[in-house]
Motif scaffolding. Structure first.
Motif, PDB file in Angstrom:
ATOM      1  N   ILE A 128      -6.276   5.085 -11.274  1.00 61.67           N
ATOM      2  CA  ILE A 128      -5.411   5.016 -10.099  1.00 61.67           C
ATOM      3  C   ILE A 128      -6.102   4.398  -8.639  1.00 61.67           C
ATOM      4  O   ILE A 128      -5.067   3.269  -8.345  1.00 61.67           O
ATOM      5  CB  ILE A 128      -5.034   6.721  -9.503  1.00 61.67           C
ATOM      6  CG1 ILE A 128      -4.325   7.382 -10.601  1.00 61.67           C
ATOM      7  CG2 ILE A 128      -4.498   6.493  -8.129  1.00 61.67           C
ATOM      8  CD1 ILE A 128      -4.245   8.897 -10.322  1.00 61.67           C
ATOM      9  N   LEU A 129      -7.185   4.506  -8.738  1.00 56.27           N
ATOM     10  CA  LEU A 129      -7.808   3.703  -7.415  1.00 56.27           C
ATOM     11  C   LEU A 129      -7.880   2.165  -7.767  1.00 56.27           C
ATOM     12  O   LEU A 129      -7.613   1.422  -6.893  1.00 56.27           O
ATOM     13  CB  LEU A 129      -9.318   4.197  -7.225  1.00 56.27           C
ATOM     14  CG  LEU A 129      -9.638   5.414  -6.730  1.00 56.27           C
ATOM     15  CD1 LEU A 129     -10.873   5.820  -6.471  1.00 56.27           C
ATOM     16  CD2 LEU A 129      -8.723   5.665  -5.589  1.00 56.27           C
TER      17      LEU A 129
ATOM     18  N   ASN B  88      -5.509   0.431  -9.650  1.00 58.15           N
ATOM     19  CA  ASN B  88      -4.112  -0.158  -9.224  1.00 58.15           C
ATOM     20  C   ASN B  88      -3.735  -0.036  -7.965  1.00 58.15           C
ATOM     21  O   ASN B  88      -2.836  -0.822  -7.463  1.00 58.15           O
ATOM     22  CB  ASN B  88      -3.494   0.762 -10.117  1.00 58.15           C
ATOM     23  CG  ASN B  88      -3.087   0.253 -11.548  1.00 58.15           C
ATOM     24  OD1 ASN B  88      -2.647  -0.608 -12.124  1.00 58.15           O
ATOM     25  ND2 ASN B  88      -4.027   1.094 -12.462  1.00 58.15           N
ATOM     26  N   ASP B  89      -4.129   1.070  -7.267  1.00 58.84           N
ATOM     27  CA  ASP B  89      -4.045   1.294  -5.624  1.00 58.84           C
ATOM     28  C   ASP B  89      -4.316   0.091  -5.281  1.00 58.84           C
ATOM     29  O   ASP B  89      -3.793  -0.633  -4.210  1.00 58.84           O
ATOM     30  CB  ASP B  89      -4.366   2.396  -5.365  1.00 58.84           C
ATOM     31  CG  ASP B  89      -4.441   2.685  -3.836  1.00 58.84           C
ATOM     32  OD1 ASP B  89      -3.244   2.401  -3.221  1.00 58.84           O
ATOM     33  OD2 ASP B  89      -5.265   3.015  -3.221  1.00 58.84           O
TER      34      ASP B  89
ATOM     35  N   TYR C  47      -2.391  -3.041  -3.278  1.00 61.82           N
ATOM     36  CA  TYR C  47      -2.710  -3.627  -1.970  1.00 61.82           C
ATOM     37  C   TYR C  47      -3.002  -4.937  -1.774  1.00 61.82           C
ATOM     38  O   TYR C  47      -2.453  -5.834  -0.726  1.00 61.82           O
ATOM     39  CB  TYR C  47      -3.801  -2.641  -1.159  1.00 61.82           C
ATOM     40  CG  TYR C  47      -4.012  -3.134   0.378  1.00 61.82           C
ATOM     41  CD1 TYR C  47      -3.238  -2.578   1.207  1.00 61.82           C
ATOM     42  CD2 TYR C  47      -5.318  -3.847   0.405  1.00 61.82           C
ATOM     43  CE1 TYR C  47      -3.284  -3.135   2.610  1.00 61.82           C
ATOM     44  CE2 TYR C  47      -5.478  -4.132   1.725  1.00 61.82           C
ATOM     45  CZ  TYR C  47      -4.465  -3.784   2.686  1.00 61.82           C
ATOM     46  OH  TYR C  47      -4.604  -4.159   4.040  1.00 61.82           O
TER      47      TYR C  47
ATOM     48  N   TYR D   8     -12.036   2.792   5.530  1.00 59.44           N
ATOM     49  CA  TYR D   8     -10.674   2.002   5.349  1.00 59.44           C
ATOM     50  C   TYR D   8     -10.379   1.001   6.297  1.00 59.44           C
ATOM     51  O   TYR D   8      -9.304   0.270   6.460  1.00 59.44           O
ATOM     52  CB  TYR D   8      -9.452   2.961   5.370  1.00 59.44           C
ATOM     53  CG  TYR D   8      -9.428   3.504   3.928  1.00 59.44           C
ATOM     54  CD1 TYR D   8      -8.494   3.279   2.949  1.00 59.44           C
ATOM     55  CD2 TYR D   8      -9.903   4.784   3.649  1.00 59.44           C
ATOM     56  CE1 TYR D   8      -8.511   3.774   1.730  1.00 59.44           C
ATOM     57  CE2 TYR D   8      -9.973   5.466   2.452  1.00 59.44           C
ATOM     58  CZ  TYR D   8      -9.132   4.947   1.447  1.00 59.44           C
ATOM     59  OH  TYR D   8      -9.329   5.402   0.410  1.00 59.44           O
TER      60      TYR D   8
ATOM     61  N   GLY E 250      -0.951   3.640   4.425  1.00 60.90           N
ATOM     62  CA  GLY E 250      -1.932   3.886   3.425  1.00 60.90           C
ATOM     63  C   GLY E 250      -2.996   4.964   4.134  1.00 60.90           C
ATOM     64  O   GLY E 250      -3.473   5.855   3.290  1.00 60.90           O
TER      65      GLY E 250
ATOM     66  N   GLN F 269      -4.423   8.929   3.131  1.00 58.04           N
ATOM     67  CA  GLN F 269      -5.617   9.162   2.991  1.00 58.04           C
ATOM     68  C   GLN F 269      -6.070  10.417   3.929  1.00 58.04           C
ATOM     69  O   GLN F 269      -6.789  11.302   3.541  1.00 58.04           O
ATOM     70  CB  GLN F 269      -6.743   8.256   3.004  1.00 58.04           C
ATOM     71  CG  GLN F 269      -6.274   6.884   2.117  1.00 58.04           C
ATOM     72  CD  GLN F 269      -6.852   7.686   0.784  1.00 58.04           C
ATOM     73  OE1 GLN F 269      -7.671   8.539   0.555  1.00 58.04           O
ATOM     74  NE2 GLN F 269      -6.544   7.083  -0.448  1.00 58.04           N
TER      75      GLN F 269
END
Length: 497
Positions: free
Chosen positions: A59-60, A62-63, A67, A146, A168, A172
């Motif tokens: 998941i991370l 692809n996230d 982005y 981030y 996003g 988080q």
């Protein structure tokens, strides 16, 4: 998983007893030491965590990839002849590097176990760690970690990328607030016992007959009770102040109204606190210490509430959506940025209150002598010595941006300056008189000094190593030159003979 062990149950039902799924899980897990992973050798909780880690990594990855695709789609080629483009790219790169360092340092401190939420599945003999980046910022993986998103927003010169980055990041932070923090409180708070001094302090403060604080003290408008006279009078005052906005009054009236309340708060009440700290000036005017403190609590909360309301109403009255301060294209962006500053202010205020409680909010140690007090640097005070007078004014600057009025920024600066003066001339002298273990700098500054010292030490070592290497090289060159000169001299002598 935190509340009902759901992911472990999923593993037991859909993976543990399915050979093909077990084989797949064993094939994707690789240990650092090269040893083979076998599901049968580990408990279900560990195996479920391994499965969870695999899902998280997918998941991370692809996230992050999605982005970057968004950034590339909306990327505008920079004009390096434009100083603003150069500045945006420099700041953007610095934010990206800083975010990368903060993530790396966070992983160094907490390791894979906490990085992949291991304590949701099983507990190790560990406690919460505050070192490195965790000494500088709260929840760095969710906050400053981030910063790279805003760096790419600057470099891409795209409002769309900024809004995507903001959404996003907010998601988080929502994960932190609604998932991680409750789990941390539930897991680690249960392991720590309340010190005896704190139990004694709470018993004295909240005693039903002789306590100095009630269970539902009025904090701004929190715990409002319509049967309590001070609460009703505060609402009446707030209503009158709000109605002034709907009367056709000149703009400078609202500016003056906001400034007067600021002077009353930091100047007038600051004088009362200063004299109380030096000579018990306030308490002497009442029959008892408790009566004096009760009177102070009512006055202080009323003034704080009206000061903040008057600034908000001033910003509302002076606001202009079609302001000449910002262009039409930037108006929405500036409003969103202002709202973010207001959000930071709300977080800082709530965190400060969570750390100091009712007693600290009302400056109780100025008035009450028979309650055990000591300085503790937890919560947001772990990072900043006085967050209220620094980040606690982000909301004022945010409202100034959102209003689009030239007048609001000077009011915000004056309000912040007044709070700083209050800190320097009232709070700090009182702290020096009352406490011995006062910290001179906050965790952020102390860690920055530590990192700076480490950098200087590293540079000094590298420089010393370089100088030794150069000196050894120079010695070798001198020796070689000397041998060459001797050889040349012998050759010349042989020729002459």
């Amino acid at each position: 998983q935190s509340n009902g062990n759901a992911f472990v149950k999923f593993y037991q039902q859909h993976v543990k007893n399915v050979p093909s799924n077990v084989k797949l899980l064993e094939s994707v897990v690789v240990f650092k030491d090269g040893s083979k992973y076998a599901v049968s050798e580990y408990p279900d909780e560990f195996n479920a965590w391994m499965l969870f880690r695999f899902v998280v990594m997918v998941i991370l990855a692809n996230d992050l990839a999605a982005y970057f695709v968004c950034v590339l789609v909306y990327w505008e080629t920079p004009n390096f002849w434009n100083p603003l483009d150069i500045l945006a790219n420099i700041v953007g790169l610095l934010l990206i590097v800083f975010a990368l360092w903060s993530k790396t340092d966070a992983h160094r401190v907490i390791g894979d176990y906490a990085w992949y939420w291991g304590d949701f599945f099983f507990l190790l003999d560990k406690s919460l760690v505050f070192d490195g980046i965790f000494q500088m910022f709260p929840h760095p993986m969710y906050s400053v970690g981030y910063a790279f998103m805003y760096g790419f927003s600057l470099m891409a010169k795209s409002h769309t990328v900024f809004y995507v980055s903001l959404v996003g990041h907010l998601l988080q932070l929502a994960f932190l607030v609604f998932v991680e923090n409750p789990h941390i409180d539930k897991t680690y708070s249960a392991m720590s016992e309340i010190p005896e001094d704190e139990k004694k302090r709470q018993a004295i403060l909240y005693d039903e007959e002789s306590g100095y604080l009630g269970k539902k003290e009025l904090i701004l408008l929190k715990n409002f009770t319509w049967t309590r006279g001070t609460d009703v009078m505060l609402v009446i005052l707030l209503t009158y102040s709000t109605l002034l906005v709907f009367i056709d009054l000149p703009w400078y009236f609202h500016v003056g109204h906001a400034l007067v309340w600021r002077v009353v708060l930091n100047g007038g009440l600051g004088f009362v606190l200063d004299q109380q700290s030096k000579s018990n000036w306030w308490n002497k005017r009442f029959r008892s210490q408790q009566e004096a403190f009760d009177s102070w609590k009512s006055i202080y909360n009323t003034v704080v509430t009206l000061t903040n309301l008057s600034y908000f109403l001033c910003a509302w009255k002076l606001s202009e959506w079609d302001s000449s301060v910002f262009g039409a294209d930037s108006r929405l962006l500036v409003t969103v940025m202002g709202a973010c500053l207001v959000g930071i202010n709300i977080y800082v205020t709530l965190s400060s209150y969570e750390s100091v409680g009712d007693f600290g909010y009302f400056y109780g140690d100025f008035f009450v002598a028979d309650v055990p007090t000591s300085l503790t640097y937890n919560g947001i005070y772990r990072y900043l010595n006085n967050p209220d007078s620094s980040l606690g004014f982000c909301g004022y600057y945010g409202l100034a941006l959102m209003s689009g009025s030239f007048a609001m920024l000077p009011i915000a600066i004056l309000s912040n300056a007044a709070s700083k003066l209050f800190e320097w001339y009232v709070e700090r002298p009182h702290m020096n008189r009352k406490y011995n273990n006062i910290r001179t700098v906050g965790g952020l500054r102390s860690e920055m000094k530590k990192k700076s010292a480490e950098l200087r030490s590293t540079v000094a070592r590298k420089k010393a190593t370089y100088e030794r290497s150069m000196q050894a090289l120079q010695t070798k060159l001198d020796k070689t030159k000397q041998e060459y000169d001797q050889f040349k001299q012998r050759t010349k002598t042989n020729k002459s003979e």
